[in-house]
Design a protein around this motif. Structure first.
Motif, short mmCIF file in Angstrom:
data_model
loop_
_atom_site.label_atom_id
_atom_site.label_comp_id
_atom_site.label_asym_id
_atom_site.label_seq_id
_atom_site.Cartn_x
_atom_site.Cartn_y
_atom_site.Cartn_z
N LEU A 130 10.20 0.62 4.32
CA LEU A 130 8.61 0.94 3.85
C LEU A 130 8.15 -0.40 3.53
O LEU A 130 6.79 -0.79 4.03
N HIS A 131 8.80 -1.30 2.68
CA HIS A 131 8.19 -2.54 2.05
C HIS A 131 8.18 -3.62 3.47
O HIS A 131 7.23 -4.52 3.76
N ALA A 132 9.16 -3.11 4.55
CA ALA A 132 9.16 -4.17 5.64
C ALA A 132 8.08 -4.26 6.44
O ALA A 132 7.50 -5.25 6.93
N ILE A 133 7.56 -3.06 6.55
CA ILE A 133 6.25 -3.05 7.69
C ILE A 133 4.97 -3.46 6.95
O ILE A 133 3.86 -3.26 7.66
N THR A 134 4.91 -3.83 5.51
CA THR A 134 3.78 -4.55 5.16
C THR A 134 3.38 -6.01 5.88
O THR A 134 2.08 -6.17 6.04
N ALA A 138 24.17 5.61 -5.02
CA ALA A 138 23.50 6.21 -3.84
C ALA A 138 22.80 5.06 -3.18
O ALA A 138 22.06 4.30 -3.63
N LEU A 139 23.50 4.95 -1.95
CA LEU A 139 22.90 3.98 -0.94
C LEU A 139 22.25 4.73 0.23
O LEU A 139 22.47 5.63 0.87
N PHE A 140 21.04 4.12 0.27
CA PHE A 140 20.07 4.82 1.25
C PHE A 140 19.06 3.99 1.92
O PHE A 140 18.93 2.73 1.52
N VAL A 141 18.12 4.56 3.04
CA VAL A 141 16.94 3.91 3.37
C VAL A 141 15.90 4.39 3.13
O VAL A 141 15.59 5.67 2.86
N GLN A 142 14.84 3.62 2.27
CA GLN A 142 13.90 3.93 1.54
C GLN A 142 12.69 5.13 2.27
O GLN A 142 12.50 6.01 1.99
N PRO A 188 11.18 10.44 1.40
CA PRO A 188 9.68 10.54 1.52
C PRO A 188 8.84 10.58 0.07
O PRO A 188 7.59 10.12 -0.08
N GLU A 189 9.63 10.95 -0.86
CA GLU A 189 8.78 11.08 -2.23
C GLU A 189 8.35 9.70 -2.77
O GLU A 189 7.38 9.59 -3.61
N LEU A 198 3.62 0.42 -4.57
CA LEU A 198 5.06 1.26 -3.89
C LEU A 198 6.37 0.92 -4.72
O LEU A 198 7.26 1.68 -4.85
N GLN A 199 6.42 -0.35 -5.11
CA GLN A 199 7.57 -0.89 -5.88
C GLN A 199 7.84 -0.09 -6.95
O GLN A 199 8.76 0.31 -7.49
N ALA A 200 6.34 0.13 -7.80
CA ALA A 200 6.46 0.99 -9.17
C ALA A 200 7.04 2.21 -8.77
O ALA A 200 7.94 2.90 -9.54
N ALA A 201 6.60 3.00 -7.65
CA ALA A 201 6.87 4.49 -7.15
C ALA A 201 8.57 4.18 -7.03
O ALA A 201 9.14 5.13 -7.53
N ASP A 202 8.94 3.27 -6.41
CA ASP A 202 10.73 3.12 -6.15
C ASP A 202 11.29 3.40 -7.48
O ASP A 202 12.30 3.82 -7.38
#
Ligand code: ADP
Ligand code: NA
Length: 330
Positions: free
Chosen positions: A45-49, A79-83, A87-88, A133-137
């Protein structure tokens, strides 16, 4: 006894992680598994900025995950995952955007830096709201600790402010995250310009060691690293930036302390140091690359590992989001 929870992410915006990413961040991800409950994500999600080619992004996301596994992120423990598979993150981000002042967001210096490089009119609104978004992460996992370098301090401060503000307005909802200063983090410098940091965007090709690059090519880059006209192999970043950078890398990968290396090379020249470090690097990246290849040889299994990681992350994230939605009146 429950362990403190830590959250960190890395962008899938290069074909390979570089030595600075590994020694400055990812090595600590692996170590933190011993002491913390760890949540690690590839932040697409951050990458598409900034503009991304879809095919390349998908490929880099998998390659990033494969590298994390190959470096020792253990999907049983972390927990290793793709952001984007959780969706949360985006859902909480919207709520937090509505708690953030426009002026407050405008003060984020990283946006100013990045936007000025692109021309302010071309920068996306997503790049502007990136720190939210980083705060939400972070807040969605109720993370206690976030490993941060100097460049991320302001963003973590925003996360803390948003957590406190939300808690104050709507009742205690979020853990207020603390910066986690990790020991043994090394700042790695450009091999050709050892006063600036090694960086995928800023370094010249010969100044950058990419972990997935041909080992022979990386060895050559080490052997042609810039040093100085002196002869003495001592750690003195101010006067001998090049030699000191090589000692930092050697110590981190080779497992010997810097004083040990200084003693070992007391009677030898820069050439010997570089030849030996080149060999140590080859010994490190060769098996690493084999592991990465084996993860990428079975993409179905890799995707399954990431899906399981996302499920695990979602079970925590969904719980936080449901409390948040309730608190704000949804
Ligand atoms: P880059 O600077 O190449 O764009 P990122 O900003 O994507 O790299 O950084 C990803 C992670 O790697 C961050 O935690 C960052 O602090 C760390 N990192 C990047 N470059 C270095 C470096 N030269 N030395 C130490 N850590 C680094
Ligand atoms: Na950067």
């Amino acid at each position: 006894p429950t362990r403190p929870r830590v959250l960190s992410g890395i962008q899938p915006t290069a074909d390979s992680f570089h030595l600075g990413n590994y020694l400055g961040a990812l090595r600590q991800w692996v170590a933190l598994q011993e002491t913390h409950e760890t949540f690690y994500m590839v932040v697409d999600l951050h990458a598409i900025t900034v503009e991304q080619d879809p095919k390349v992004l998908r490929e880099r996301t998998r390659v990033s995950a494969a590298q994390l596994l190959a470096l020792g992120v253990d999907p049983e423990r972390s927990a290793l995952f793709v952001q984007s598979q959780v969706p949360e993150h985006a859902q909480l981000s919207w709520v937090l955007e509505c708690q953030t002042g426009f002026g407050e967001a405008s003060r984020m210096t990283q946006f100013k830096d990045k936007a000025s490089k692109q021309g302010a009119d071309h920068a996306s609104v997503g790049l502007f709201t990136y720190p939210i978004l980083q705060a939400a992460d972070i807040l969605i996992y109720q993370a206690n600790a976030v490993p941060v370098g100097e460049d991320q301090r302001q963003h973590l401060e925003l996360s803390r402010n948003l957590a406190q503000r939300f808690n104050h307005r709507f009742g205690k909802t979020f853990v207020v995250p603390e910066p986690h200063i990790v020991k043994d983090t090394a700042k790695i410098f450009d091999l050709q310009d050892p006063t600036s940091k090694m960086s995928k965007s800023a370094s010249s090709p010969n100044g950058l060691i990419e972990l997935l690059d041909e080992p022979k090519k990386s060895a050559k880059k080490i052997r042609s690293a810039v040093t100085d006209t002196g002869r003495e192999i001592v750690f003195d970043p101010e006067h001998k930036a090049g030699v000191s950078n090589l000692l930092t890398i050697y110590s981190a990968i080779g497992g010997k302390s810097i004083p040990e290396l200084e003693a070992e090379y007391a009677d030898k020249g820069y050439g010997n140091l570089k030849v030996d470090l080149a060999e140590v690097l080859v010994q490190f990246v060769t098996p690493f690359q084999e592991r990465v290849r084996s993860y990428l040889d079975d993409v179905t299994e890799l995707d399954k590992v990431l899906a399981r990681g996302a499920d695990r992350a979602r079970s925590v994230a969904a719980e936080t989001l449901s409390v948040v939605y309730d608190r704000i009146g949804f």
